[in-house]
Design an enzyme around this catalytic site. Structure first.
Site, short mmCIF file in Angstrom:
data_model
loop_
_atom_site.label_atom_id
_atom_site.label_comp_id
_atom_site.label_asym_id
_atom_site.label_seq_id
_atom_site.Cartn_x
_atom_site.Cartn_y
_atom_site.Cartn_z
N CYS A 46 0.82 -1.21 0.00
CA CYS A 46 0.00 0.00 0.00
C CYS A 46 0.86 1.26 0.00
CB CYS A 46 -0.94 -0.03 1.21
SG CYS A 46 -1.97 1.42 1.34
N CYS A 51 -1.62 1.72 -3.04
CA CYS A 51 -2.60 2.78 -2.83
C CYS A 51 -2.03 4.20 -2.85
CB CYS A 51 -3.32 2.61 -1.49
SG CYS A 51 -3.39 0.95 -0.81
N LYS A 54 -0.02 5.41 -6.04
CA LYS A 54 -1.01 5.42 -7.13
C LYS A 54 -1.94 6.64 -7.02
CE LYS A 54 -4.85 3.55 -6.41
NZ LYS A 54 -5.74 2.50 -5.89
N TYR A 189 -9.05 -3.71 -11.55
CA TYR A 189 -9.04 -2.30 -11.14
C TYR A 189 -7.65 -1.69 -11.23
CZ TYR A 189 -7.16 -2.69 -6.32
OH TYR A 189 -6.35 -2.87 -5.23
N GLU A 193 -6.87 1.57 -13.42
CA GLU A 193 -6.36 2.79 -12.77
C GLU A 193 -5.11 3.29 -13.48
OE1 GLU A 193 -7.95 2.34 -8.18
OE2 GLU A 193 -5.98 1.54 -8.65
N HIS A 451 -26.84 21.17 -1.70
CA HIS A 451 -26.98 21.72 -3.04
C HIS A 451 -25.97 22.84 -3.27
CE1 HIS A 451 -29.10 22.52 -6.74
NE2 HIS A 451 -29.10 23.81 -6.43
N GLU A 456 -25.94 14.92 -3.84
CA GLU A 456 -27.36 15.10 -3.48
C GLU A 456 -28.27 14.21 -4.33
OE1 GLU A 456 -29.25 18.95 -4.31
OE2 GLU A 456 -27.69 19.37 -5.78
C1 LIG Z 1 -1.10 -1.02 -7.50
C2 LIG Z 1 -1.96 -1.31 -6.31
C3 LIG Z 1 -2.89 -0.39 -5.90
C4 LIG Z 1 -3.68 -0.64 -4.79
N1 LIG Z 1 -4.60 0.30 -4.43
C5 LIG Z 1 -5.36 0.09 -3.34
C6 LIG Z 1 -6.31 1.08 -2.94
O1 LIG Z 1 -6.47 2.12 -3.57
N2 LIG Z 1 -7.03 0.84 -1.82
C7 LIG Z 1 -6.88 -0.31 -1.08
O2 LIG Z 1 -7.56 -0.46 -0.06
N3 LIG Z 1 -6.00 -1.26 -1.46
C8 LIG Z 1 -5.25 -1.09 -2.57
N4 LIG Z 1 -4.33 -2.03 -2.94
C9 LIG Z 1 -4.26 -3.29 -2.16
C10 LIG Z 1 -3.45 -3.11 -0.89
O3 LIG Z 1 -2.19 -2.57 -1.19
C11 LIG Z 1 -3.30 -4.46 -0.19
O4 LIG Z 1 -4.57 -5.01 0.01
C12 LIG Z 1 -2.60 -4.34 1.15
O5 LIG Z 1 -1.33 -3.77 1.01
C13 LIG Z 1 -2.49 -5.72 1.80
O6 LIG Z 1 -1.77 -5.64 3.00
P1 LIG Z 1 -0.97 -6.90 3.55
O7 LIG Z 1 -0.50 -6.53 4.92
O8 LIG Z 1 -1.79 -8.12 3.40
O9 LIG Z 1 0.27 -7.10 2.57
P2 LIG Z 1 1.38 -6.10 2.05
O10 LIG Z 1 1.02 -4.70 2.26
O11 LIG Z 1 1.68 -6.53 0.66
O12 LIG Z 1 2.63 -6.41 2.98
C14 LIG Z 1 3.30 -7.63 2.97
C15 LIG Z 1 4.73 -7.40 3.43
O13 LIG Z 1 5.32 -8.64 3.75
C16 LIG Z 1 6.68 -8.62 3.38
N5 LIG Z 1 7.11 -10.01 3.27
C17 LIG Z 1 6.68 -10.95 2.38
N6 LIG Z 1 7.26 -12.13 2.65
C18 LIG Z 1 8.07 -11.94 3.72
C19 LIG Z 1 8.93 -12.80 4.48
N7 LIG Z 1 9.01 -14.09 4.20
N8 LIG Z 1 9.64 -12.26 5.51
C20 LIG Z 1 9.53 -10.94 5.82
N9 LIG Z 1 8.71 -10.10 5.15
C21 LIG Z 1 7.99 -10.60 4.13
C22 LIG Z 1 6.67 -7.86 2.05
O14 LIG Z 1 7.96 -7.32 1.78
C23 LIG Z 1 5.61 -6.79 2.33
O15 LIG Z 1 6.18 -5.60 2.82
C24 LIG Z 1 -3.51 -1.83 -4.05
C25 LIG Z 1 -2.55 -2.77 -4.45
C26 LIG Z 1 -1.79 -2.51 -5.57
C27 LIG Z 1 -0.76 -3.53 -5.99
#
Ligand SMILES: Cc1cc2nc3c(=O)[nH]c(=O)nc-3n(C[C@H](O)[C@H](O)[C@H](O)COP(=O)(O)OP(=O)(O)OC[C@H]3O[C@@H](n4cnc5c(N)ncnc54)[C@H](O)[C@@H]3O)c2cc1C
Length: 467
Positions: A46, A51, A54, A189, A193, A451, A456
């Site tokens: 994110c 997010c 973007k 999406y 986007e 308005h 609205e």
């Molecule tokens: C281009 C794009 C736009 C998006 N826009 C939106 C939006 O507008 N609104 C919205 O709500 N959501 C949006 N999302 C989705 C949102 O980013 C994700 O749903 C959210 O980040 C999920 O969070 P998470 O904690 O599950 O995983 P992540 O945020 O992906 O975090 C996972 C972390 O784990 C780390 N990791 C992985 N494996 C290991 C390991 N073995 N050891 C240590 N660290 C590890 C990674 O490096 C990463 O930092 C978007 C996604 C993308 C790709």
């Protein structure tokens, strides 16, 4: 009683992981969080490549349109040109600031930060692979009473000839040079986007999608309407179309499409879905149950089939949105360490999750699509309003707005609310509260509008369009 290095070990410093670690530490738990800090800063997808960057680029794209439209309001002179390097540098500064904020929050809460790749070795054991200063790698072992997998997801690119030349959403933000011609492959999406954003920034964008219409899963009318608006704004959108091969030439990337046509592009962005980040996590060895794409399977308490191992967020491939990962993380923490003082334990509800798509114009949506509502409720009433926003009477833009309400005829409850138009995400958030509270159409009708706004319309739609 067994003693552990930590009460709670969180793997992944993204939306879900950071929130879970911080909240658990605030409840007095001894918490560690592992993240590969050498790759991106804290905050996960994110903050670093999702997010936030973007949305910043979406704002940048809006300016192009606004400069153009301002002439109708009397503004004269040459429109400024985009300096891509400035945008990238300023984005990077903001993201670094956010990485720092996350780091401070975690340190301030007493979370032990571990830099490296974590792997499960047992239901209470983790190995952390770290890169040492001399380039070699080292390993550290930890034990924890409970473990949370919050490793998120990663872009998926199918195999085809020339695959090595394409980029994903991870690379697009730092692309060099600015792509004058961009081919975007995919119809979800994220694909839509970036298509809109780069179109707005000044690229000539072609969007290729295998299916018959973009944005599968959204309300049919909304899908068609936004696709039409994207095409009106200059996107060359090709449906039922796929890539056969891609070749690097002196004039850029030469993409051969299934219908025999050739698209020349400076960059090709594949936004063809995401897969869970589970490689080398040790899930198979431990016997953690996974779905077809590798996603971690959890019950309604976010427990995997292995006791003491939990999972939240994108790695579970449920609803892949930041606020959902945050909600799930807080539900796990409340279960394991109790709720915050004076608060009831949090329960994550998947009903009426609002969401926005930052296309130009935006989509804002909450609840059932017309099609799903018909399946689920049988008798529904649809209210619809389509118009040219007041602003565009002077701006000269032909952009149109669509707003839609879906009502369960039997109960009069509003069960779907959809909008394509400026600030749709901002507008729909508030209505989502009303819908979670079970607001009826009669209640919408008795609400006084603000308005003159587009919002609205949602409280002034009197005549049903169809039932
Ligand atoms: C281009 C794009 C736009 C998006 N826009 C939106 C939006 O507008 N609104 C919205 O709500 N959501 C949006 N999302 C989705 C949102 O980013 C994700 O749903 C959210 O980040 C999920 O969070 P998470 O904690 O599950 O995983 P992540 O945020 O992906 O975090 C996972 C972390 O784990 C780390 N990791 C992985 N494996 C290991 C390991 N073995 N050891 C240590 N660290 C590890 C990674 O490096 C990463 O930092 C978007 C996604 C993308 C790709």
């Amino acid at each position: 009683m067994a003693s552990f290095d930590f009460d709670f070990f969180v793997i992944g410093g993204g939306s879900g992981g950071v929130r879970a670690a911080r909240m658990a530490a605030q409840r007095g738990a001894r918490v560690a969080l592992a993240e590969m800090l050498g790759t991106d800063g804290l905050g996960g997808t994110c903050v670093n490549v999702g997010c936030i960057p973007k949305k910043l680029y979406s704002y940048a794209a809006n300016y192009g349109e606004s400069f153009h439209e301002s002439a109708g309001f009397g503004w004269e002179g040459e429109a400024p040109a985009l300096n891509w390097s400035t945008l990238k540098t300023n984005r990077e500064k903001e993201i670094s600031r956010l990485n720092g904020v996350y780091s401070n929050l975690l340190h301030g809460s007493g979370v032990t930060m571990l830099d490296g790749f974590a792997r499960l070795e047992g239901e209470h054991a983790i190995t952390l692979a770290t890169r040492l200063a001399d380039g070699s790698s080292g390993h550290q072992q930890f034990t924890a009473k409970n473990i949370l997998i919050a490793t998120g997801g990663t872009p998926f690119v199918p195999h085809f000839q020339g695959r090595e030349h394409v980029i994903t959403s991870n690379e697009i933000f730092d692309l060099e040079p600015f792509p004058k011609r961009l081919l975007v492959v995919g119809g979800g999406y994220i694909s839509c986007e970036f298509t809109s954003i780069f179109n707005g920034l000044g690229s000539k964008v072609t969007q290729l999608y295998r299916g018959g219409q973009v944005l599968r899963g959204f309300d049919e009318e909304i899908r068609h309407f936004v696709a039409q608006e994207m095409v009106k704004s200059g996107v060359d959108q090709r449906l039922n179309a796929g890539v056969i091969s891609l070749q690097k030439t002196d004039d850029g990337l030469r993409v051969e499409c299934e219908d025999g046509s050739i698209v020349m592009a400076d960059a090709v962005l594949y936004a063809t879905g995401r897969v869970p980040n589970v490689a080398d996590l040790g899930l198979e060895t431990l016997g953690v149950a996974q779905g077809a794409q590798g996603e971690v399977i959890v019950n309604d308490r976010y427990q995997t089939n292995v006791p003491h191992i939990y999972a939240v967020g994108d790695v579970t491939s449920r609803v892949q949105l930041t606020p959902v990962a945050l909600g799930e993380a807080m539900a796990v923490v409340d279960q394991l360490f109790g709720p915050a003082a004076g608060k009831a334990p949090r329960d994550m509800s998947y009903e009426f999750i609002p969401t926005a798509v930052f296309t130009h114009p935006n989509i804002g949506t909450v609840g059932f699509s017309e099609e799903k509502a018909r399946d689920e409720f049988g008798a529904i009433t649809v209210f619809r309003s389509e118009f040219r926003a007041l602003k565009h009477t002077l701006s000269g833009s032909s952009e149109r707005t669509l707003m839609k309400l879906i009502v369960d005829t039997a109960s009069d409850q509003v069960i779907g609310l959809h909008m394509v138009g400026p600030d749709a995400g901002e507008i729909v958030q508030g209505f989502a509260v009303a819908m979670k509270a079970g607001a009826t159409k009669a209640l919408f009708d008795s609400t006084i509008g603000i308005h003159p706004t587009a919002a609205e319309e949602f409280v002034t739609m009197r005549e049903a369009t169809r039932s």
